[in-house]
Design an enzyme around this catalytic site. Sequence first.
Site, PDB file in Angstrom:
ATOM      1  N   LYS A  63       0.756  -1.164   0.026  1.00 18.54           N
ATOM      2  CA  LYS A  63       0.113  -0.011   0.001  1.00 18.54           C
ATOM      3  C   LYS A  63       0.871   1.261   0.161  1.00 18.54           C
ATOM      4  O   LYS A  63       1.859   1.323   0.651  1.00 18.54           O
ATOM      5  CB  LYS A  63      -0.937   0.057   1.186  1.00 18.54           C
ATOM      6  CG  LYS A  63      -2.035  -0.974   1.104  1.00 18.54           C
ATOM      7  CD  LYS A  63      -2.975  -1.136   2.096  1.00 18.54           C
ATOM      8  CE  LYS A  63      -3.944  -2.178   2.058  1.00 18.54           C
ATOM      9  NZ  LYS A  63      -5.098  -1.533   1.173  1.00 18.54           N
TER      10      LYS A  63
ATOM     11  N   GLU B 189     -13.424  -3.670   9.161  1.00 20.89           N
ATOM     12  CA  GLU B 189     -14.103  -3.934   8.100  1.00 20.89           C
ATOM     13  C   GLU B 189     -15.757  -4.084   8.158  1.00 20.89           C
ATOM     14  O   GLU B 189     -16.059  -4.256   9.540  1.00 20.89           O
ATOM     15  CB  GLU B 189     -13.856  -5.614   7.464  1.00 20.89           C
ATOM     16  CG  GLU B 189     -12.486  -5.648   7.414  1.00 20.89           C
ATOM     17  CD  GLU B 189     -11.925  -7.117   6.865  1.00 20.89           C
ATOM     18  OE1 GLU B 189     -11.985  -7.244   5.830  1.00 20.89           O
ATOM     19  OE2 GLU B 189     -11.902  -8.080   7.713  1.00 20.89           O
TER      20      GLU B 189
ATOM     21  N   ASP C  88      -5.751 -14.425  10.757  1.00 20.97           N
ATOM     22  CA  ASP C  88      -5.937 -13.798   9.303  1.00 20.97           C
ATOM     23  C   ASP C  88      -5.587 -12.577   9.281  1.00 20.97           C
ATOM     24  O   ASP C  88      -5.005 -12.023   8.093  1.00 20.97           O
ATOM     25  CB  ASP C  88      -7.493 -14.144   9.156  1.00 20.97           C
ATOM     26  CG  ASP C  88      -7.963 -13.834   7.829  1.00 20.97           C
ATOM     27  OD1 ASP C  88      -7.337 -14.278   6.843  1.00 20.97           O
ATOM     28  OD2 ASP C  88      -8.672 -12.696   7.417  1.00 20.97           O
TER      29      ASP C  88
ATOM     30  N   HIS D 221      -0.589  -8.906   8.576  1.00 25.31           N
ATOM     31  CA  HIS D 221      -0.686  -7.643   8.102  1.00 25.31           C
ATOM     32  C   HIS D 221      -0.610  -6.713   9.335  1.00 25.31           C
ATOM     33  O   HIS D 221       0.404  -5.532   9.180  1.00 25.31           O
ATOM     34  CB  HIS D 221      -2.046  -7.098   7.632  1.00 25.31           C
ATOM     35  CG  HIS D 221      -2.784  -8.235   6.707  1.00 25.31           C
ATOM     36  ND1 HIS D 221      -1.744  -8.456   5.573  1.00 25.31           N
ATOM     37  CD2 HIS D 221      -3.770  -8.609   6.517  1.00 25.31           C
ATOM     38  CE1 HIS D 221      -2.553  -9.101   4.513  1.00 25.31           C
ATOM     39  NE2 HIS D 221      -3.559  -9.341   5.310  1.00 25.31           N
TER      40      HIS D 221
ATOM     41  N   LYS E  10     -14.475  -7.903  11.973  1.00 19.39           N
ATOM     42  CA  LYS E  10     -15.452  -7.938  10.735  1.00 19.39           C
ATOM     43  C   LYS E  10     -16.848  -7.219  11.172  1.00 19.39           C
ATOM     44  O   LYS E  10     -17.123  -7.259  12.504  1.00 19.39           O
ATOM     45  CB  LYS E  10     -15.690  -9.236  10.299  1.00 19.39           C
ATOM     46  CG  LYS E  10     -14.467  -9.658   9.665  1.00 19.39           C
ATOM     47  CD  LYS E  10     -14.662 -10.829   8.807  1.00 19.39           C
ATOM     48  CE  LYS E  10     -13.387 -11.381   7.919  1.00 19.39           C
ATOM     49  NZ  LYS E  10     -13.110 -10.490   7.099  1.00 19.39           N
TER      50      LYS E  10
END
Length: 484
Positions: free
Chosen positions: A182, A216, A235, A240, A331
């Site tokens: 990014k 998210e 995950d 990340h 999420k």
Amino acid sequence: MVSRVIPVENFDLVVFGGTGDLARRKILPGLFRRYAGGHIPDAARIIGAARAEMDDAAFRAFAGAAIAEFVDEDKRQGDMVERFLAHLGYVQIDATGERGWDRLKAAVRPEVVQAFYFSVAPTLFGELAERLHRFEIARPDARIVVEKPFGRDRETARALNATLASHFTEDQIYRIDHYLGKETVQNLMAVRFANILFEPLWNARHVDHVQITVAETVGVGGRGAYYDKSGAMRDMVQNHMMQLLCLIAMEAPYKFDPAAVRDEKLKVIHALQPVHPDEIVRGQYRAGRTEPAYAQDVDNPASTTESYIALKASIANWRWKGTPFYLRTGKKLRARASEIAVVFKEVPHSIFGEAEGWRENILSIRLQPNEGMTLSVMIKEPGPGGMRLTEVPLDMSFAEALGAEGADIPDAYERLIMDVIRGNQTLFMRGDEVEAAWAWVDPIIAGWEARGDRPKPYDPGSSGPEDALMLLHRDGRRWREIRE
Ligand code: NAP
């Protein structure tokens, strides 16, 4: 502003899993954007490989449809798409079988840069590596690109590293973490190491704490079966978020090169302290008015997997001792927003007394949406009425600051694929880094499994479980609002 893109050499890129979701959404559209930008040489070739029976024309049609869906219309003018598709070919191959490999060997040219993208399930990585080697397809300097997840704990990551190492050397292996591709993430390094401004303040004396948020709005979608075995810790955090933490916390590498950057990141991971169970909050979204609960989404009523996690990480070194790094990701939260916030300490003494509206300085680095950075500073509120203070942002939206070129920020995948072709591993994870990250994560997961910990429910569209608020309240701090 004149574009100064370093052209890449001629290449053959084989995309194993070329018909899959990642190829369709990211890899093929990304390659097309690079082509439209004039960064892909005329003789380069992109070869899709999967089990489906398909000829070149069918694969080109598949790629054409993906480009139509995922690339803006203004980039698809004239015959650009047709010209790009002419670079594409397809080889039917089964990673676990013996057929098709001779055809692939004939399709890949030995005299150009060779890259093999493993966009398939990780269980196939070993099979692919072994066959590329055995069929003498890959040259000694060929590159392989492997997708996440890279193992599900240290042991499996180590086994995967060993399997790949039996056919490829470390400098041929590109472990992709698209967060590192990014624009803002790389700008973080530029801001830290190309300016004198921040370095004197970049330590525990001046930084109160750091917040890293990846929020998210979506649920687990069609990835339920995979996600339920993984959870937010595996995950998102292990890869990340730890990468982001490393870039914030690392020392200046002696040079912007792969070994130097990755050595510094590894030191940060080694300095991470074990996390106390009280300093972790796991959550799972419950049903909303119309939306199903997590357990329904993954079709596992007894699931204890977390769709949300917040934790407090501590780095035991001279620079950061005493400055916590709070990480949270989840999420079905209230907004889609990824941000790193470096929250500075209060001034040692306020000459304005108990001025109203006083806030600490915060450097906020937005990863999505609207990549950019903001530094909040205190100024005098304009107008009469004495010395009243107010907070204003010094805003650095890349798109605005850089004009048309800034608005055209390349997607992380396309940038990283070009780095593979260039042979630049700086933005890819090294094997020892991945294993060290798991070594920090494994005991945390083992701890909650041993305790039979159940995640706390939270409402879809909220900021996560109440307990996550307490994680910071206890320390006299609060989370930044999650907003787009
Ligand atoms: P996917 O949609 O299930 O696609 C898998 C691809 O692999 C298909 O092209 C499939 O085609 C091919 N394939 C399956 N078995 C094969 C075999 N034995 N030999 C040769 N090809 C085979 O998966 P995906 O979502 O694209 O994910 C690919 C990889 O990227 C995975 O490692 C995943 O974890 C990772 N990843 C994906 C995303 C994402 O957003 N999708 C994000 C991050 C990481 P055939 O069935 O025709 O063989």
